[in-house]
Every structure is written in C-alpha cells, then in structure tokens.
Design a protein around this motif. Structure first.
Motif, short mmCIF file in Angstrom:
data_model
loop_
_atom_site.label_atom_id
_atom_site.label_comp_id
_atom_site.label_asym_id
_atom_site.label_seq_id
_atom_site.Cartn_x
_atom_site.Cartn_y
_atom_site.Cartn_z
N ALA A 290 49.54 -17.21 11.38
CA ALA A 290 50.90 -17.64 11.69
C ALA A 290 51.91 -17.01 10.74
O ALA A 290 51.77 -17.10 9.52
N GLY A 291 52.92 -16.37 11.31
CA GLY A 291 54.02 -15.83 10.53
C GLY A 291 53.77 -14.46 9.94
O GLY A 291 54.62 -13.93 9.23
N ILE A 292 52.59 -13.87 10.21
CA ILE A 292 52.24 -12.57 9.61
C ILE A 292 52.33 -11.48 10.67
O ILE A 292 51.90 -11.65 11.81
N LYS A 293 52.86 -10.33 10.26
CA LYS A 293 52.99 -9.20 11.18
C LYS A 293 51.63 -8.66 11.59
O LYS A 293 50.67 -8.67 10.81
N TYR A 294 51.61 -8.13 12.81
CA TYR A 294 50.42 -7.44 13.28
C TYR A 294 50.39 -6.03 12.69
O TYR A 294 51.39 -5.56 12.12
N PRO A 295 49.26 -5.33 12.80
CA PRO A 295 49.18 -3.97 12.22
C PRO A 295 50.29 -3.06 12.76
O PRO A 295 50.64 -3.11 13.93
N GLN A 296 50.82 -2.24 11.85
CA GLN A 296 51.89 -1.32 12.21
C GLN A 296 51.39 0.12 12.07
O GLN A 296 50.93 0.50 10.99
N ARG A 297 51.48 0.87 13.13
CA ARG A 297 51.01 2.25 13.12
C ARG A 297 52.07 3.15 12.51
O ARG A 297 53.27 3.00 12.76
N VAL A 298 51.63 4.10 11.68
CA VAL A 298 52.53 5.07 11.06
C VAL A 298 51.90 6.46 11.17
O VAL A 298 50.68 6.60 11.33
N THR A 299 52.74 7.48 11.09
CA THR A 299 52.23 8.85 11.15
C THR A 299 51.86 9.36 9.76
O THR A 299 50.92 10.16 9.62
N SER A 300 52.59 8.93 8.76
CA SER A 300 52.28 9.36 7.39
C SER A 300 52.88 8.36 6.40
O SER A 300 53.86 7.68 6.71
N GLN A 301 52.29 8.28 5.22
CA GLN A 301 52.79 7.42 4.15
C GLN A 301 52.29 7.97 2.81
O GLN A 301 51.21 8.52 2.72
N GLN A 302 53.13 7.80 1.79
CA GLN A 302 52.83 8.39 0.48
C GLN A 302 52.68 7.30 -0.58
O GLN A 302 53.49 6.38 -0.65
N PHE A 303 51.62 7.41 -1.38
CA PHE A 303 51.41 6.52 -2.52
C PHE A 303 50.91 7.35 -3.69
O PHE A 303 50.36 8.44 -3.50
N GLU A 304 51.10 6.82 -4.88
CA GLU A 304 50.70 7.55 -6.09
C GLU A 304 49.19 7.80 -6.11
O GLU A 304 48.73 8.83 -6.59
N ASP A 306 45.42 8.28 -4.25
CA ASP A 306 44.95 9.05 -3.08
C ASP A 306 43.86 8.31 -2.32
O ASP A 306 42.93 8.92 -1.79
N PHE A 307 43.99 6.98 -2.25
CA PHE A 307 42.92 6.19 -1.65
C PHE A 307 42.95 6.15 -0.12
O PHE A 307 41.93 5.89 0.51
N LEU A 308 44.11 6.38 0.47
CA LEU A 308 44.24 6.14 1.92
C LEU A 308 43.22 6.92 2.75
O LEU A 308 42.63 6.39 3.70
N LYS A 309 43.02 8.19 2.39
CA LYS A 309 42.05 9.00 3.15
C LYS A 309 40.63 8.47 2.96
O LYS A 309 39.84 8.43 3.91
N ASP A 310 40.31 8.09 1.71
CA ASP A 310 38.97 7.56 1.46
C ASP A 310 38.75 6.25 2.21
O ASP A 310 37.63 5.97 2.67
N TRP A 311 39.82 5.47 2.34
CA TRP A 311 39.69 4.20 3.03
C TRP A 311 39.80 4.35 4.55
O TRP A 311 39.54 3.39 5.28
N LYS A 312 40.23 5.55 4.99
CA LYS A 312 40.46 5.80 6.42
C LYS A 312 41.44 4.78 7.04
O LYS A 312 41.22 4.25 8.13
N LEU A 313 42.51 4.55 6.29
CA LEU A 313 43.55 3.62 6.73
C LEU A 313 44.92 4.27 6.69
O LEU A 313 45.95 3.59 6.65
N GLU A 314 44.94 5.60 6.71
CA GLU A 314 46.22 6.31 6.57
C GLU A 314 47.17 6.10 7.75
O GLU A 314 48.37 6.33 7.63
N THR A 315 46.65 5.65 8.90
CA THR A 315 47.53 5.45 10.07
C THR A 315 48.05 4.02 10.18
O THR A 315 48.84 3.71 11.08
N LEU A 316 47.59 3.12 9.28
CA LEU A 316 48.05 1.73 9.29
C LEU A 316 48.95 1.50 8.08
O LEU A 316 48.56 1.84 6.94
N LYS A 317 50.12 0.95 8.30
CA LYS A 317 51.10 0.81 7.23
C LYS A 317 50.55 -0.04 6.09
O LYS A 317 50.15 -1.18 6.26
N ARG A 318 50.54 0.57 4.90
CA ARG A 318 50.12 -0.12 3.68
C ARG A 318 51.35 -0.66 2.98
O ARG A 318 52.29 0.09 2.71
#
Length: 935
Positions: A290-304, A306-318
């Motif tokens: 309740a009250g929480i957003k559903y997954p949001q798809r993104v084309t790219s996102q940058q973080f300090e 480099d875990f996103l590729k290892d986690w295979k979650l680069e297409t879901l908004k972190r």
C-alpha cells in the motif's frame, strides 16, 4: 612537586582534555519540546511490516549468478513486478544500535550515546514505534528493548529469544530467524481466537517489526561469501514470503499493508562491520504494498558504484536514500506523526500517491525539522548574552514565515512541484541551522581547551628543566612578583566565572575555561626559569639547535602521519635501522648494530601488511607459537650454560618450563578450537577453561620469575604471548615476537651507550635486576640523548597499536579472534578481549622494555616519563587542531577518533607505567630459596 601529586594532577588534567571533546563534538543533537507534525490527508496504508535483516549487504541480496539465479527469489520477484527498490546509505559506525536508531527514529545517534548504552536508551528519543497506535516486534534482546523503554503508554510489545541463542559457534544460526517467523505465525494464529488482540490488529497505524539476526551471525562466523550466509538469505527470503502471504490472508487481502525490507548495516568480506567500507555502508531497501510505487522502467541511470550491471537491474529505476530517510517514509505510509527528532528527508520517489499528498507530506516533514530548529535556537539564545548572540542568518524568523506561507499557497493553488521545491529548501536550511546551533560554542570551547593544552605542556617542560637539569641552580625567586601573578590570575578567573554564571552555562564549561588560567599561572610564576632557558638557548649553537628541532619535528610528523597511513611506521623503522651507520660509537659493536638493523627491518614489514582479520590463517598462529618456544628454549639453555645456575635456579627453571608448556597448550587450543568450529561441533568446554585460565594468569606468572633483566622480560613475553596466540587468527600472531625481539635489541643498544656518560664501568646486563633500581636514580641528570630514547618509546608504542591494524579494524567487530574464549554474542566482553589483544599486550611489552632501558641507562624512570609525556601531549595537541567539523561524517569521526586515541594513550601511559613497574620489579615468593642477591 611530589611525583604522586603530579601524576594525579596529570591524570585529572588529561581526563578534562579528553572529556572536553565530548562536550565539543559528541553532545547529543536531540532537543525536546517540539509539537508533533503529521500529514492532514488520509494515509495509503493502515499497517506497516518492517523486516530488518541484520548484517545484510546490498550486493548479497541483489546479485545473481551467471544463469540469473538470485539468493532471494521472492524479493527479486517483488523488485521486478510489485515494488520499488534502492540502496540505503548508512553512516559510521556501522553497528546494530545506531543503524536501528536511524531506521526507526530517523536521526543519527552520536557516539557518546552508543557508548553509554547498548540495549536501552541512554537518551530519550521519539520513534515510529512510539508514534504508532500499536507495535509488535520479534527478535534480538539486544535491539528490541531500546525502542520499548521510554515509549509513551503500553503499546510497544516485544518478543525476544534468549541472549544465549546468539552463538557464533552454533551449528545453524538461521534458527534465530526461523524463531522469529515461527513466533509471528503463532501470534497471528492465536489472534484468530482472541477477540481483544484481533480488535487491536485491525486498528489503523500499527507496525510489525521483525528483526532477523541470523544473517549477521552467519556473516561473522562464516563470512558473507560463505554457503551459510547465502543459505541464510534464502531462508529469510522464504520466511518473508510466508509471512507476507499469511498477513495478507489474515486481513483478507485488503491492500492496506505496506512492506519494507532493509538492513541496519552491511559486512566486509572478512566478516566485520563498524567502519566505512562500501560493503558495510551499502544496504538494501525493498518496498512494496500500500502506497508504494510499482517498478519504473528506465533506459539508463548513473551511480558512483558499478553494481547495476552485476545485479542485472539496470533497466529498473534505483532510488537511493540515506538511512534516516526511511523513518519519515514509514510515518507517511501509515499516517503517524514524524518522529520528533527525525532529520530524515521523505523520499517522495517511493510514494504511489497523489501530487497533493506528496506535497502535504514533504510540507509536514519540513515543519517537523523546522520545529527542532526553533527549539534549538531558543535554547541557545536563552543561554547567551543578548549582545553576544549571533543568529543563523539564512533562516531568520521572517524567512521561515515567508517560505511556509509560499509553500502553503502553492499547495492550495495546485502548484505541487513548486511547493515540494520550497519545502526541500526549507529542510536543507533548517538542517544547516540545527548544525549551526549545535556547534555554536565549538570555537569558544576549542580555544579554551587549546590554551589549557599549551599551558600544561609548557608546565611539564618547566618541571623537567627545573628539577632534572642543571640550568636553574643560580636562579633568584622574587616573592613580590609571585604575588602579582597570583592576584592577577585570580582576578581573571573570577571575571570568567561571573561571565559563565550570567549565561547559565553548564558546569563543565567552568572547568574548560578556568583550567587554562590555573595552568598558565603555574607557568608564568616560573618566569625566572623561563628567562634562564632563553638565555641558555641564545648561547647554544644555532645550527645544531635548528637541526635538532627539525629532526624532532620530522619525528612527530611521522608519528602523526602513521595514524592516517600505517606505512609511515615502516618508513620510520627503516630510518631507525640506519642509525648505527651514522653514529660513530657503533663501529666497535658490529653484532649489536647488525641485530638492530635486522630487527628494525623485520618489524617494518608488519605495517605494510593488510589489517588483521581479512585472511585467517591458523598455520601462522601455530608457527608463531613454535617459533617462540624454540627461541625461549634456546635462551634458557644459553643462560644455564653460561651462568652455571648463577642467575637461574632449579625452582626458577620450573616456572619457565611451566610457561613453555602453557604456550604449547595455547597453540594446541587455537588449532583445536578452530577445527571444532569448522566441523560445527561448537567450542569445547575444556578449551574455554584453558583460555580463560591462561588470560587470568598472564599477569601473575611473571611475578614468580627472577627479577634479573632478561629473565623477567622473557617470563612476561611467554605469559602474554600465550594469551595473544589464543586471540589470533593469522599473521598478527608473529607481531609480538618481532616486537619483543626489537625490544631486547634496544635494551642492548642503550646499554652500549652507557659508556658515553663517563661511568667507570659498564654493568653486565645479566647482572642487572629490576628490583634494585632505586639506588641509581641519583647517578645523572637528563641528557639530550634521553629525548631520543623517549621518542623511541613513543614510536614503538604507536607501532604496537598500528602494527597489525588501524582505527577501523579496532572499531570493526570480528568475533573470530575471541572464539577460544566465547562464541555467544557479548559486545562489551568481546570488545574488551579485542582491546586486550590489540592494545594492552603490545603496550605492556614495550613499557616493560622501557623500564629495562631506564635501568641500563641508569636514569630515573620519572625523568624519562616526563619527556614521554611532553612528546605525547604535543601529538595530542596536533590532533586537537586536526579535528574536523566539516566534510563527510567519516572524516569528522576519524579525526575525533585520532584525538581520543592519543588522549587515551597519554592517560594510559600514566597507568601503564605503574603496571610495568609492578610486572618488572615485584616478585611473589611462594617457596624458599627464590630470593637472589644482586651482584
């Protein structure tokens, strides 16, 4: 001044300097008296379920295998299809208590509060649990009680397992988590037949808190990349799935339950936490319901990272948050007032609600933090004279009213984005203002303490010059001038006291401000001595004096640098090794010189090694034990052969044989314990008994040995080495041996230097006894070379501390090293054993060697100790000026830790000096014929 009075005065002065840092930097940020703030709109959820997987790293939860398989199938499914996810960034210290306080109360607990209490509240604070209608919690007795105590009313219920269950040697630590899951299921099953409980469970604004400690326990015991740690994550994942299904079924899938999974801290690859490594500060945050957003798809996102590729979650908004931001998120979801002391900023990206709800929620968030700011400002204004009060200009009263009025107008006109922007601005200004008033007296107190520090250091220098040199023999004291100083400083002290009294400042402020007056009076009343010293220095060869100052300053800077870079100690030791090559008298003692060079280079290897705990290697512990046995046996045989039982009698030999046997048993116990734990058979009781017996006897056995120099030092080494081996897990077991080797050579080195003071004969080291040192204290005054000896002592003490670790390794908790003593979680007992191993034992070895140096150089220990005190105080003053109140929390915390460490070191030296004298000079006569006569 009498030495006993001086030591007591010195301890008091240094305790004041040490405590001052807590008033300057470690005061509680909490204020009370705020009005609760809550969002006027109905919340999206009636209830919240909070899962805290203690010790769970972000990468351990999010990572997948090469084939895409996750350790947490259910939570992975939530991230992909039902909820929002991100990383929660924790702050140092990454420990359970401050982590849970940040999560549930929304503020970062100061270190002094953590130190004063672990299970209960050392300071009262508000929390989500306190603001809820009801909270039910299950889990560890180390965490749950601190949120129940102090909660208003009887509405926070705790269900804890026994503390003995937290056993690092348990065959399966997942039982801690299954206990929680089983009891939650029993709770809901019983609620179906209990009308009162059933009614409470259907009230709005309730919280269920499941504290899951198994992952942390398995991480400590087996490391985060172990099969046990990963299996525990799977167990938790399965348990969460069952609990979620059961709760939704209990409430008829009404869609009014919000779920949050996170962690209080992560864990290093080597199974510790407490410091600032990313594996400790990056924790998972998964939310759904309740009250929480559903997954949001993104084309790219940058973080300090480099875990996103290892986690295979680069297409879901972190969506990353600070750990304290989770508290306002939970408050917003179930519609309770934000915790009164929360400094978290509501992460709007997680909310699945209208723009108006988000704007109203962030407005409430801003108003709640602004309430703290107002109370803080009012408190500071009340305790400061009107003409001295300097308000926080960026957020004046008019600015507050203007921002709040504009934000409310924007909300009323549907301009929600503008309202959110204004509220974020107000939050940032209020947080800056809170910091401003929290540190308002910092400069004032800092100057006072610094003045006291400088005054104390000058005072000790004057004592050394006046009592232990020949510079002040012809000084005339004028009583009239002394009276002038007395009345002047008395008047200054009275004026300062009146100034503090008018402002109603805390009583500790009187000590910090009046102590410098007292110390500078003690310094300036010795102005004839100061005048004589200045005259002497003017006659001194300028080149030689400047060179001495440069070398001394360089030495101090190396010591200071070593607190940041352990390799600086290696540089210092390599420099020391070259000392015989540039000193003329060494040309005739080539064996001693060669021994000095090799032992310095050997010890220089340790600061270049990784900190202790990362790579356990019991084989090295065994090697250290066997090597110590071999060297000790060789020395004893040599003593018997050369002295023909002149210094070593039959009864004495039995003591050493017993100590050698004890060392061999300790070596066996280490191997036996770790072998038993690897096979998951637990800690053998006999091993535990032997370990504690060895620890208790380690300071008693040396008192039974002869007081001859090297024989007593050997006995001390054997006793302490047995305990050290029991607390070792790798290469650090060799460190005391290398340190002791250098200490033995150092004693020989200083004995060679005795001939330069004009003595008629140079005593044999074998004939010197610790118990007959009182008669040689009158032999000579201080010499310039004694400054070098004192510096060596301080340098070796710092090397003893940083030789196998650093601040972070002391702060990080690795229970592996205490498994011979206990495996059941006990933070203070385990921490005490760690400090005994990493600090006390190496310090005692160096201190006892320094006592021997004082005997060989025929100088009073009091005189050398005063020089040591000056050197350590100069270091402490250096770190006082290096303390930061800006930059990252890690930078600030590290700089304060350095100061506290050096101050503790200075105080510890005074106490350690007495312990070293006891260990070296006293002897317990348990049988006849044990007394020896000095030659």
């Amino acid at each position: 001044m009498n030495m006993q009075i001086f030591i007591v005065a010195g301890l008091l002065v240094h305790c004041v300097f040490l405590i001052s840092i807590f008033d300057i930097y470690f005061t509680s940020p909490l204020v009370h008296g705020m009005t609760p703030q809550h969002t006027p709109l109905p919340p999206p959820a009636q209830r919240l379920v909070l899962f805290v997987a203690d010790g769970l790293r972000a990468d351990s939860l999010y990572e997948v295998d090469d084939d895409g398989t996750s350790n947490a199938h259910y939570l992975r499914h939530i991230i992909l299809s039902k909820g929002s996810w991100g990383v929660s960034h924790t702050r140092v210290p990454t420990e359970s208590r401050p982590g849970h306080v940040a999560l549930i109360a929304g503020f970062y607990e100061d270190v002094s509060a953590v130190a004063r209490g672990w299970k209960e509240n050392p300071v009262e604070f508000d929390s989500i649990f306190n603001e809820s209608k009801y909270t039910w919690s299950w889990g560890s007795p180390d965490i749950l009680p601190m949120f129940a105590k102090g909660a208003t009313g009887d509405h926070v219920y705790t269900h804890c397992y026994k503390a003995e269950s937290e056993d690092f040697a348990a065959e399966d630590a997942t039982v801690l988590d299954t206990w929680v899951f089983d009891h939650v299921k029993e709770f809901f099953n019983s609620a179906r037949n209990n009308e009162t409980l059933h009614s409470k469970l259907h009230e709005p604004k309730i919280v269920f808190f499941l504290h899951l400690l198994g992952i942390d326990t398995n991480g400590h015991a087996h490391r985060p990349h172990s099969r046990e740690y990963k299996n525990n994550i799977r167990k938790v994942d399965e348990g969460i799935k069952e609990i979620v299904s059961m709760i939704e079924d209990f409430y008829g899938n009404d869609g009014n339950t919000a779920f949050i999974l996170t962690s209080d801290h992560g864990m290093t690859d080597w199974g510790t936490h407490g410091a600032s490594h990313p594996s400790e500060t990056l924790t998972p945050l998964v939310t759904w319901g309740a009250g929480i957003k559903y997954p949001q798809r993104v084309t790219s996102q940058q973080f300090e990272d480099d875990f996103l590729k290892d986690w295979k979650l680069e297409t879901l908004k972190r969506q990353d948050v600070s750990q304290a931001d989770i508290a306002p998120l939970m408050a917003s979801l179930i519609g309770v007032p934000f915790p009164l002391n929360s400094v978290g900023v509501l992460p709007l990206e997680y909310l699945n609600n209208t723009a108006r709800f988000k704007a109203e929620s962030i407005f409430t968030n801003a108003a709640q933090i602004l309430e703290q700011y107002k109370v803080k400002m009012a408190q500071k204004k009340k305790s400061t004279l009107p003409f001295l009060f300097s308000p926080f200009k960026p957020l004046s009263d008019s600015e507050q009213i203007d921002i709040l009025r504009k934000a409310r107008a924007f909300i009323q006109h549907g301009k929600y984005e503008e309202a959110v922007s204004l509220c974020i601005k107000l939050i940032n200004l209020a947080l800056e203002g809170l910091s401003y008033y929290h540190t308002y007296d910092r400069f004032f107190l800092g100057v006072s303490v610094a003045m006291g520090f400088v005054g104390w250091t000058f005072y000790v220098i004057l004592i050394i010059i006046k009592a232990h040199t020949g510079l002040t023999r012809n000084i005339t004291i004028y009583k009239a001038a002394g009276s002038f100083f007395q009345y002047t400083f008395l008047a200054v002290g009275v004026l300062i006291a009146i100034f503090l009294l008018i402002q109603s400042l805390p009583w500790t402020y009187y000590i910090y401000c009046l102590l410098p007056v007292l110390l500078w009076y003690a310094v300036l009343k010795e102005y004839p001595v100061i005048q004589e010293v200045i005259t002497f220095l003017l006659k001194f060869q300028r080149t030689q004096f400047v060179g001495f100052l440069l070398v001394f300053t360089l030495g101090i800077e190396i010591l200071v640098c070593s607190f940041f870079y352990r390799s600086a100690l290696s540089f210092g030791l390599i420099t020391f090794s070259a000392w015989p090559l540039v000193t003329k008298p060494w040309t005739q003692v080539k064996v001693t010189a060669l021994s000095w060079i090799l032992s310095c280079l050997l010890l220089a290897v340790f600061p270049l090694m990784p900190i202790v705990g990362r790579q356990p290697n019991i084989s090295l512990v065994t090697a250290a034990g066997l090597l110590t046995l071999l060297m000790a046996l060789s020395y004893l045989v040599a003593c018997l052969w050369k002295s023909k039982q002149k210094y070593l009698h039959h009864m004495d030999l039995k003591i050493y044989l017993f100590q050698l046997l004890n060392l061999a048993v300790a070596t066996y116990v280490v191997n036996s314990t770790h072998r038993s734990l690897r096979s998951k058979q637990g800690l053998p009781v006999i091993n535990q008994i032997i370990s504690w017996t060895t620890l208790v006897s380690s300071l008693i056995m040396p008192l039974l040995s002869p007081t001859f120099l090297f024989l007593r030092l050997l006995s001390i080494l054997l006793s302490l080495m047995s305990t050290y081996l029991l607390l070792s897990t790798g290469y650090e077991a060799l460190f005391p041996l290398a340190l002791a080797l250098l200490m033995f050579v150092w004693i020989n080195v200083e004995q060679e230097a005795v001939q330069h003071y004009g003595f008629l004969h140079k005593p044999k080291l074998a004939a010197l006894s610790f118990s007959h040192t009182t008669d040689i204290t009158q032999f000579r005054q201080l010499h310039v070379d004694d400054i070098r000896r004192s510096f060596f002592f301080v340098f070796f003490m710092v090397t003893a501390f940083f030789g196998t670790g650093n601040i972070a390794s002391v702060n990080s908790f690795d229970p592996t090293s205490v498994y011979c003593f206990l495996t059941v979680f006990s933070p203070f007992l385990m921490g005490g054993l760690l400090l005994w191993k990493q600090i006390a034992i190496p310090f005692v070895l160096v201190s006892c060697a320094f006592e021997a140096v004082q005997v060989t150089t025929q100088l009073s220990s009091k005189r050398l100790f005063l020089i040591v005190l000056v050197i350590s105080d100069i270091m402490a003053l250096h770190f006082f000026f290096l303390v930061k109140d800006y930059g990252s929390w890690l930078d600030i915390g590290t700089s304060i830790s350095h100061y506290v460490l050096v101050m503790s070191f200075t105080i510890f030296l005074m106490l350690l000096s007495g312990l070293a004298q006891l260990l070296t000079t006293k002897r317990l006569g348990l049988w006849e014929g044990t007394k020896h006569h000095s030659l």
